[in-house]
Design an enzyme around this catalytic site. Structure first.
Site, short mmCIF file in Angstrom:
data_model
loop_
_atom_site.label_atom_id
_atom_site.label_comp_id
_atom_site.label_asym_id
_atom_site.label_seq_id
_atom_site.Cartn_x
_atom_site.Cartn_y
_atom_site.Cartn_z
N GLU A 1 32.23 35.15 26.71
CA GLU A 1 33.63 35.61 26.67
C GLU A 1 34.59 34.42 26.71
O GLU A 1 35.58 34.38 25.98
CB GLU A 1 33.87 36.58 27.83
CG GLU A 1 35.28 37.09 27.92
CD GLU A 1 35.41 38.59 27.70
OE1 GLU A 1 34.39 39.31 27.67
OE2 GLU A 1 36.55 39.04 27.56
N GLY B 1 40.75 48.83 29.90
CA GLY B 1 40.57 48.26 31.24
C GLY B 1 39.28 48.69 31.92
O GLY B 1 39.11 48.47 33.11
N GLY C 1 39.74 48.66 25.04
CA GLY C 1 41.07 48.17 25.41
C GLY C 1 41.72 48.99 26.51
O GLY C 1 42.94 49.04 26.62
N TYR D 1 46.74 36.84 30.16
CA TYR D 1 45.67 36.75 31.17
C TYR D 1 45.37 35.28 31.46
O TYR D 1 45.34 34.85 32.62
CB TYR D 1 44.42 37.46 30.65
CG TYR D 1 43.28 37.47 31.63
CD1 TYR D 1 43.11 38.53 32.50
CD2 TYR D 1 42.38 36.41 31.69
CE1 TYR D 1 42.05 38.54 33.41
CE2 TYR D 1 41.34 36.40 32.60
CZ TYR D 1 41.18 37.47 33.45
OH TYR D 1 40.14 37.45 34.35
N ASP E 1 33.47 41.80 35.79
CA ASP E 1 33.07 42.85 34.84
C ASP E 1 31.59 42.75 34.50
O ASP E 1 30.87 43.74 34.48
CB ASP E 1 33.89 42.74 33.54
CG ASP E 1 35.37 42.86 33.80
OD1 ASP E 1 35.75 43.22 34.92
OD2 ASP E 1 36.15 42.59 32.88
N SER F 1 36.35 47.71 30.60
CA SER F 1 35.46 46.62 30.23
C SER F 1 34.33 46.97 29.25
O SER F 1 33.15 46.79 29.52
CB SER F 1 34.87 45.95 31.47
OG SER F 1 34.61 44.63 31.11
N SER F 2 34.77 47.44 28.09
CA SER F 2 33.81 47.61 27.01
C SER F 2 33.26 46.24 26.60
O SER F 2 32.12 46.13 26.14
CB SER F 2 34.47 48.31 25.82
OG SER F 2 35.64 47.64 25.45
N THR G 1 41.54 38.76 41.32
CA THR G 1 41.07 37.90 42.42
C THR G 1 39.78 37.18 42.04
O THR G 1 39.47 36.14 42.61
CB THR G 1 40.79 38.75 43.67
OG1 THR G 1 40.09 39.92 43.27
CG2 THR G 1 42.07 39.15 44.38
C1 GLA Z 1 39.60 41.56 33.36
C2 GLA Z 1 38.64 40.37 33.55
C3 GLA Z 1 38.08 40.35 34.97
C4 GLA Z 1 39.19 40.46 36.02
C5 GLA Z 1 40.15 41.60 35.69
C6 GLA Z 1 41.33 41.64 36.59
O1 GLA Z 1 38.89 42.76 33.44
O2 GLA Z 1 37.59 40.42 32.62
O3 GLA Z 1 37.33 39.19 35.16
O4 GLA Z 1 39.87 39.25 36.17
O5 GLA Z 1 40.61 41.54 34.35
O6 GLA Z 1 40.94 41.89 37.91
#
Ligand code: GLA
Length: 372
Positions: free
Chosen positions: A146, A110, A108, A208, A158, A112-113, A22
């Site tokens: 990024e 999810g 990897g 993505y 993140d 957010s490293s 979102t």
């Molecule tokens: C990754 C992206 C975030 C977000 C999520 C999904 O972590 O870095 O910005 O979009 O996916 O919610």
């Protein structure tokens, strides 16, 4: 790299309770930093522009010059180069530095490293050279790194969670206005447990960006009639249903998921505030179904774990967390059931996929900070 360092910075990974995919649609998210982090040591090295960065986890390092920050063929170097480049667009005063880093964030998976790496570096350099960038500038420049260097057109969740989180709270972040509301995460006797599939399907980054494009495609069509619409944030269910024929089935499903997820996130926050954890868990399960069937970012390993959870009354909710295509599920589970559940789900997962599951409890923690 031997010797003493000037400062040490801890930069955390994050979880997200609900509000997935979102953020780049200007919607709502509910993340917080966790007690998994990258620890950076920084020092000025006296050179005007020579820099050295070393990662202890991979036993690899590289050197570069502040005046030559073109993209590298080696992806992890791009996180560093990207941040250094973006800082130089905003501030003068950066000089040669040495940096050593060490991480306990699973890569990897999810959590957010990537954001932890970008934000920790930005935060540390800002302190070391007194660049006077605000926290929000650090968040936004890390996101740009990024986009421009790593190539993932991520939202802001993140980086925002990594830098701005407060212990014991989740952040209801409005990704349109960047207004943040800190909500206490009081869920005892329940806890949050992450189950790591230990798979990371490599289509993730390309897929993505495609999701993001599909959402933009939907918005472009809706704008023909509703010119005021800027993003899916501005689209209601009633409006969207008018475009069922005009949009391709795939684009419609993507948009439907996002519109529903925004509403679900706001409802989930109310459930959390009212301590209605059953309702919160039910929303998490609904998010998983949406991500699986409409947004199509799940995979068989993640679906297996969520289906397994559904058999346990003590698990109130479970879903894929983060970008998808592998990584972790987040589970809202009664504390007394955690050990038994992990044992059984690990056995089932090993039998089904021949892969060892790993798990950890996640606690809402503070954002990026100097270690004292
Ligand atoms: C990754 C992206 C975030 C977000 C999520 C999904 O972590 O870095 O910005 O979009 O996916 O919610």
């Amino acid at each position: 790299m031997e010797g003493t360092f000037d400062i040490v910075v801890n930069s955390p990974g994050r979880i997200n309770i609900i509000g997935e995919h979102t953020d780049y649609n200007n919607g709502f998210v509910l993340p917080t930093a966790i007690d998994k982090k990258i620890r950076f040591k920084f020092r000025k090295n006296g050179s005007p522009s020579h820099c050295e960065v070393q990662s202890l986890d991979f036993d690899k390092g590289f050197t570069f010059d502040l005046k030559k920050t073109a993209k590298s063929a080696i992806q992890w170097e791009n996180y560093i180069l990207g941040v250094v480049y973006e800082i130089q667009q905003l501030a003068t005063g950066l000089q040669g530095f040495d940096c050593v880093l060490e991480s306990d964030i699973p890569i990897g998976s999810g959590v957010s490293s990537s954001a932890a790496l970008e934000c920790g570096l930005a935060f540390g350099l800002n302190e070391l050279f007194t660049l006077k960038l605000t926290k929000l500038q650090l968040v936004e420049l890390s996101q740009r790194a990024e986009h421009n260097y790593v190539g993932t057109k991520c939202g802001i969740m993140d980086q925002y969670a990594s830098v701005m989180s407060k212990e014991g709270h989740v952040i209801l972040l409005d990704c349109q206005s960047l207004e943040a509301t800190y909500v206490p995460m009081e869920i005892a006797p329940y806890k949050l447990v992450l189950l790591n599939t230990n798979v990371s399907h490599n289509l993730a980054s390309g897929a993505y960006n495609i999701r993001r494009q599909q959402c933009e495609e939907g918005v472009a069509v809706i704008q023909h009639k509703y010119t005021e619409v800027q993003s899916l944030r501005d689209v209601s269910m009633e409006m969207l249903s008018e475009f069922k024929v005009a949009l391709s089935a795939v684009v419609y499903d993507r948009c439907l998921y996002v519109v529903q997820e925004n509403e679900r996130t706001l409802n989930a926050v109310e459930a959390l505030k009212n301590n209605d954890l059953k309702a919160l868990g039910a929303f998490m399960y609904q998010t998983h179904t949406g991500l699986q069937q409409l947004y199509e970012v799940s995979c068989k390993e993640l679906d297996f774990l969520v289906d397994f959870s559904r058999k346990y009354d003590e698990v109130l909710g479970a879903r894929v967390m983060g970008g998808g295509f592998g990584g972790c599920t987040i589970n809202l589970i009664h504390k007394d059931a955690i050990d038994g559940f992990i044992k059984e789900v690990s056995e089932g997962y090993l039998k089904a996929f021949g892969i060892k599951l790993t798990s950890f409890e996640a606690m809402p923690c503070g954002g990026t900070r100097i270690e004292n």
